[in-house]
Design a protein around this motif. Sequence first.
Motif, PDB file in Angstrom:
ATOM      1  N   GLN A 132     -29.233  23.971  59.742  1.00 35.00           N
ATOM      2  CA  GLN A 132     -29.313  22.279  59.632  1.00 35.00           C
ATOM      3  C   GLN A 132     -30.128  21.578  58.416  1.00 35.00           C
ATOM      4  N   ARG A 133     -30.903  22.269  58.846  1.00 31.44           N
ATOM      5  CA  ARG A 133     -32.060  22.067  57.437  1.00 31.44           C
ATOM      6  C   ARG A 133     -31.469  21.071  55.831  1.00 31.44           C
ATOM      7  N   MET A 134     -30.421  22.382  55.813  1.00 23.61           N
ATOM      8  CA  MET A 134     -29.714  22.486  54.136  1.00 23.61           C
ATOM      9  C   MET A 134     -28.362  21.954  54.391  1.00 23.61           C
ATOM     10  N   VAL A 135     -28.055  21.477  55.151  1.00 30.02           N
ATOM     11  CA  VAL A 135     -26.992  20.324  55.068  1.00 30.02           C
ATOM     12  C   VAL A 135     -27.306  18.933  55.456  1.00 30.02           C
TER      13      VAL A 135
ATOM     14  N   VAL B 157     -25.841  12.438  63.441  1.00 28.50           N
ATOM     15  CA  VAL B 157     -25.310  11.415  62.137  1.00 28.50           C
ATOM     16  C   VAL B 157     -24.343  10.085  63.229  1.00 28.50           C
ATOM     17  N   MET B 158     -23.971  10.646  63.815  1.00 33.56           N
ATOM     18  CA  MET B 158     -23.402   9.650  65.852  1.00 33.56           C
ATOM     19  C   MET B 158     -24.232   9.281  65.855  1.00 33.56           C
ATOM     20  N   ASP B 159     -25.806   9.346  66.448  1.00 28.15           N
ATOM     21  CA  ASP B 159     -26.894   8.808  67.033  1.00 28.15           C
ATOM     22  C   ASP B 159     -26.727   8.018  66.315  1.00 28.15           C
ATOM     23  N   THR B 160     -27.347   8.687  65.265  1.00 29.57           N
ATOM     24  CA  THR B 160     -27.808   7.256  63.656  1.00 29.57           C
ATOM     25  C   THR B 160     -26.872   5.840  63.953  1.00 29.57           C
ATOM     26  N   LEU B 161     -25.498   6.234  63.387  1.00 28.59           N
ATOM     27  CA  LEU B 161     -24.492   5.707  63.507  1.00 28.59           C
ATOM     28  C   LEU B 161     -24.644   4.218  64.402  1.00 28.59           C
ATOM     29  N   GLU B 162     -24.530   4.962  65.716  1.00 26.89           N
ATOM     30  CA  GLU B 162     -24.657   4.063  67.275  1.00 26.89           C
ATOM     31  C   GLU B 162     -26.278   3.247  67.057  1.00 26.89           C
TER      32      GLU B 162
ATOM     33  N   ALA C 213     -20.644   6.908  53.537  1.00 26.26           N
ATOM     34  CA  ALA C 213     -19.804   8.527  51.877  1.00 26.26           C
ATOM     35  C   ALA C 213     -20.496   9.526  51.842  1.00 26.26           C
ATOM     36  N   GLY C 214     -21.486   9.479  52.252  1.00 25.75           N
ATOM     37  CA  GLY C 214     -22.281  10.761  51.932  1.00 25.75           C
ATOM     38  C   GLY C 214     -22.009  11.336  54.058  1.00 25.75           C
ATOM     39  N   PRO C 215     -23.031  11.931  54.606  1.00 22.53           N
ATOM     40  CA  PRO C 215     -23.615  12.295  55.335  1.00 22.53           C
ATOM     41  C   PRO C 215     -22.531  11.758  57.118  1.00 22.53           C
ATOM     42  N   LEU C 216     -21.770  10.423  57.374  1.00 22.45           N
ATOM     43  CA  LEU C 216     -20.832   9.918  58.255  1.00 22.45           C
ATOM     44  C   LEU C 216     -19.550  10.900  57.253  1.00 22.45           C
ATOM     45  N   GLU C 217     -18.993  10.612  56.578  1.00 23.96           N
ATOM     46  CA  GLU C 217     -17.666  11.768  56.051  1.00 23.96           C
ATOM     47  C   GLU C 217     -17.984  12.614  56.150  1.00 23.96           C
ATOM     48  N   ALA C 218     -18.701  13.607  55.591  1.00 18.57           N
ATOM     49  CA  ALA C 218     -19.132  15.001  55.127  1.00 18.57           C
ATOM     50  C   ALA C 218     -18.576  15.995  56.983  1.00 18.57           C
ATOM     51  N   SER C 219     -19.525  14.217  57.925  1.00 24.96           N
ATOM     52  CA  SER C 219     -19.813  14.671  59.346  1.00 24.96           C
ATOM     53  C   SER C 219     -18.418  15.139  59.978  1.00 24.96           C
ATOM     54  N   VAL C 220     -17.425  13.917  59.475  1.00 23.77           N
ATOM     55  CA  VAL C 220     -16.698  14.011  60.646  1.00 23.77           C
ATOM     56  C   VAL C 220     -15.500  14.700  59.884  1.00 23.77           C
ATOM     57  N   THR C 221     -15.745  15.449  58.403  1.00 18.95           N
ATOM     58  CA  THR C 221     -14.470  16.005  58.532  1.00 18.95           C
ATOM     59  C   THR C 221     -14.423  17.239  58.850  1.00 18.95           C
ATOM     60  N   ASN C 222     -16.001  17.814  58.721  1.00 19.50           N
ATOM     61  CA  ASN C 222     -16.189  19.054  58.757  1.00 19.50           C
ATOM     62  C   ASN C 222     -16.039  19.008  59.967  1.00 19.50           C
ATOM     63  N   ARG C 223     -15.866  18.664  61.386  1.00 23.24           N
ATOM     64  CA  ARG C 223     -15.938  18.215  62.639  1.00 23.24           C
ATOM     65  C   ARG C 223     -14.435  18.665  62.724  1.00 23.24           C
ATOM     66  N   SER C 224     -13.850  17.504  62.175  1.00 23.34           N
ATOM     67  CA  SER C 224     -12.248  17.524  62.391  1.00 23.34           C
ATOM     68  C   SER C 224     -11.726  19.251  62.006  1.00 23.34           C
ATOM     69  N   LEU C 225     -11.708  19.586  61.062  1.00 22.69           N
ATOM     70  CA  LEU C 225     -11.808  21.292  59.848  1.00 22.69           C
ATOM     71  C   LEU C 225     -12.789  22.532  61.239  1.00 22.69           C
ATOM     72  N   GLY C 226     -13.198  21.992  62.729  1.00 22.33           N
ATOM     73  CA  GLY C 226     -14.103  23.079  63.274  1.00 22.33           C
ATOM     74  C   GLY C 226     -15.003  24.024  62.981  1.00 22.33           C
ATOM     75  N   VAL C 227     -15.497  23.105  61.018  1.00 21.97           N
ATOM     76  CA  VAL C 227     -16.391  23.898  61.275  1.00 21.97           C
ATOM     77  C   VAL C 227     -17.962  23.258  61.545  1.00 21.97           C
TER      78      VAL C 227
END
Length: 205
Positions: free
Chosen positions: A121-124, A132-137, A100-114
């Motif tokens: 990265q330390r503060m995000v 995130v992808m490596d952790t989820l995998e 709900a947090g890191p995964l959703e935010a990272s995927v949305t931001n990437r889709s938006l080109g952020v």
Amino acid sequence: MKELVLYTNPMSRGRIARWMLEEVGTPYSVEILGFGSGMKDERYKRFNPMGKVPTIVHGEKVVTECAAICAYLADAFPQAGLAPAPEARADYYRWLFFAAGPLEASVTNRSLGVEVPAEKQRMVGYGSYEHVMDTLEKAVSDAEYIAADHFTAADVYVGAQIGWGLQFGSIEKRPAFEDYAKRMSSREPAKRAAALDNAAAANAQ
Ligand SMILES: N[C@@H](CCC(=O)N[C@@H](CS)C(=O)NCC(=O)O)C(=O)O
């Protein structure tokens, strides 16, 4: 029995709540809301002040946020066996909140080109999309289910996010993701939920 109502749109994250309801297997009714006027209606915003879907209303209780809806339903209907025992919930909470947090935010931001600059990265909260992808995998490769030795609400939520991401290209097509998504989406309740939402979407056109 308390009344259970799903407020949703069939082409939205509401599909996650529908899947969870089909896993629970209790009767519920559905109110389809249109993007725009329906969701922004003041009466609906009493339930969901964000004017977004999904929302469930269970008797007097109102629950918004897909991950919370999954967790709530697992607790409200323990006979469905969709949450581990309370003392065995470490992985269950961990992956529900991670998705709900890191995964959703990272995927949305990437889709938006952020792009997160390396020095920020330390503060995000999610660090970087790759991290995130490596952790989820690793999480979906370790065992058949993400949080227990059986299927849980965490699999609905994580499985839906991965399935959706693979379909729309926002999650990399790694074999571990494809295998996990296939295992989860081939469940009968998942297929039933998809068929109901696809029919509702076709009806709405
Ligand atoms: N964090 C919310 C996100 C809900 C959300 O963004 N829903 C979208 C559809 S996928 C929506 O209702 N959009 C309509 C709008 O914002 O007007 C959840 O997990 O339930």
